[in-house]
Design a protein around this motif. Structure first.
Motif, PDB file in Angstrom:
ATOM      1  N   THR A  18       0.992   7.182  23.334  1.00  0.00           N
ATOM      2  CA  THR A  18       0.254   6.061  23.915  1.00  0.00           C
ATOM      3  C   THR A  18       0.660   4.735  23.271  1.00  0.00           C
ATOM      4  OG1 THR A  18      -1.590   6.450  22.401  1.00  0.00           O
ATOM      5  CG2 THR A  18      -1.710   7.477  24.574  1.00  0.00           C
ATOM      6  N   GLU A  19       0.524   3.690  24.058  1.00  0.00           N
ATOM      7  CA  GLU A  19       0.879   2.345  23.613  1.00  0.00           C
ATOM      8  C   GLU A  19       0.044   1.972  22.390  1.00  0.00           C
ATOM      9  OE1 GLU A  19       0.913  -2.188  25.389  1.00  0.00           O
ATOM     10  OE2 GLU A  19       0.938  -0.500  26.779  1.00  0.00           O
ATOM     11  N   ALA A  20       0.722   1.395  21.419  1.00  0.00           N
ATOM     12  CA  ALA A  20       0.042   0.987  20.185  1.00  0.00           C
ATOM     13  C   ALA A  20       0.732  -0.249  19.624  1.00  0.00           C
ATOM     14  CB  ALA A  20       0.092   2.127  19.169  1.00  0.00           C
ATOM     15  N   ALA A  21       0.037  -0.976  18.758  1.00  0.00           N
ATOM     16  CA  ALA A  21       0.615  -2.153  18.117  1.00  0.00           C
ATOM     17  C   ALA A  21       1.714  -1.766  17.142  1.00  0.00           C
ATOM     18  CB  ALA A  21      -0.477  -2.947  17.399  1.00  0.00           C
ATOM     19  N   SER A  22       1.645  -0.518  16.649  1.00  0.00           N
ATOM     20  CA  SER A  22       2.653  -0.024  15.712  1.00  0.00           C
ATOM     21  C   SER A  22       2.791   1.485  15.870  1.00  0.00           C
ATOM     22  CB  SER A  22       2.242  -0.347  14.271  1.00  0.00           C
ATOM     23  OG  SER A  22       3.123   0.273  13.354  1.00  0.00           O
ATOM     24  N   LEU A  23       3.999   1.967  15.756  1.00  0.00           N
ATOM     25  CA  LEU A  23       4.235   3.420  15.770  1.00  0.00           C
ATOM     26  C   LEU A  23       4.340   3.975  14.356  1.00  0.00           C
ATOM     27  CD1 LEU A  23       6.748   3.659  18.726  1.00  0.00           C
ATOM     28  CD2 LEU A  23       4.364   4.410  18.682  1.00  0.00           C
TER      29      LEU A  23
END
Length: 175
Positions: free
Chosen positions: A116-121
Motif C-alpha cells: 500500500t501507498e506510504a510516505a516511506s517504504l
C-alpha cells in the motif's frame, strides 16, 4: 534473483492430460538450464477439484542472462506456438528459502498481497504464513504493480485453505 511466470488459462473442458503429457515429454529440457535456480511446472485441473484449468509455470532465475536467453533465443517460442502470445509476469525475489527436501515438492500455495501507498517504504515488512510441513518459500515483489506474492512449497496438498493451490508436475533444478 528474478522470477517470472506466465499463466495460460484453459477452457473448462480442456483435456489436462495434454499438459501432463507435454510436461512428461519435455519437462526435463529445462533441467540445468543456464542461470535457472528452478522451474516449477504448475497446473490447476478442474476435473481434480480446482476452480479452473491452467498451466502456470514459475521460474526463479539466478541471473538475468538466463531469463533473457529463455525468452529471446527461441525457447519461449514453444509457448507462443502452443498457446499464443502470453504476458510474462516478472518480479524480484525478496526471499528464497529452500530446504534440502525442496526437490520433493508436489504442491504450491500462492498468496498475493498489496504494497500500500506510504510516505516511506523504510521498514516495510513482507508478510508470509508459517506452515509446519513447508519445503520451501519464495516471496517475489513487483513495484510496477505494488504487489508481492509468496509461493509456499509442500510435499502434500495443503488442506483447509481458501488460497490458490497448484500441482507441480515437474521441478527443473539447477545442476
Amino acid at each position: 534473483m528474478q522470477a517470472m511466470q506466465y499463466k495460460v488459462g484453459l477452457p473448462a473442458d480442456y483435456d489436462m492430460e495434454i499438459i501432463r503429457n507435454r510436461i512428461r515429454n519435455n519437462g526435463n529440457k529445462t533441467d540445468g538450464f543456464t542461470d535457472l535456480l528452478f522451474k516449477a511446472y504448475l497446473i490447476n485441473d478442474k476435473s481434480a477439484g480446482d476452480l479452473e484449468n491452467s498451466y502456470s509455470p514459475l521460474y526463479v532465475w539466478k541471473q538475468t542472462e538466463g531469463m533473457t536467453k529463455f525468452i529471446f533465443d527461441g525457447f519461449f517460442d514453444n509457448i507462443i506456438g502452443s498457446f499464443g502470445w502470453q504476458n510474462i509476469e516478472i518480479g524480484v525475489t525478496q526471499t528464497v528459502n529452500l530446504s534440502e527436501s525442496f526437490p520433493k515438492s508436489k504442491y504450491i500455495l500462492e498468496e498475493y498481497h498489496d504494497i500500500t501507498e506510504a510516505a516511506s517504504l523504510n521498514g516495510f515488512e513482507f508478510k508470509s504464513e508459517s506452515y509446519d510441513d513447508l519445503l520451501g518459500q519464495v516471496t517475489i515483489y513487483n513495484p510496477d504493480k505494488w504487489k508481492y506474492v509468496t509461493f509456499s512449497f509442500f510435499g502434500n496438498r495443503p488442506q483447509n485453505t481458501d488460497k490458490k493451490i497448484y500441482t507441480i508436475l515437474h521441478l527443473s533444478l539447477d545442476k
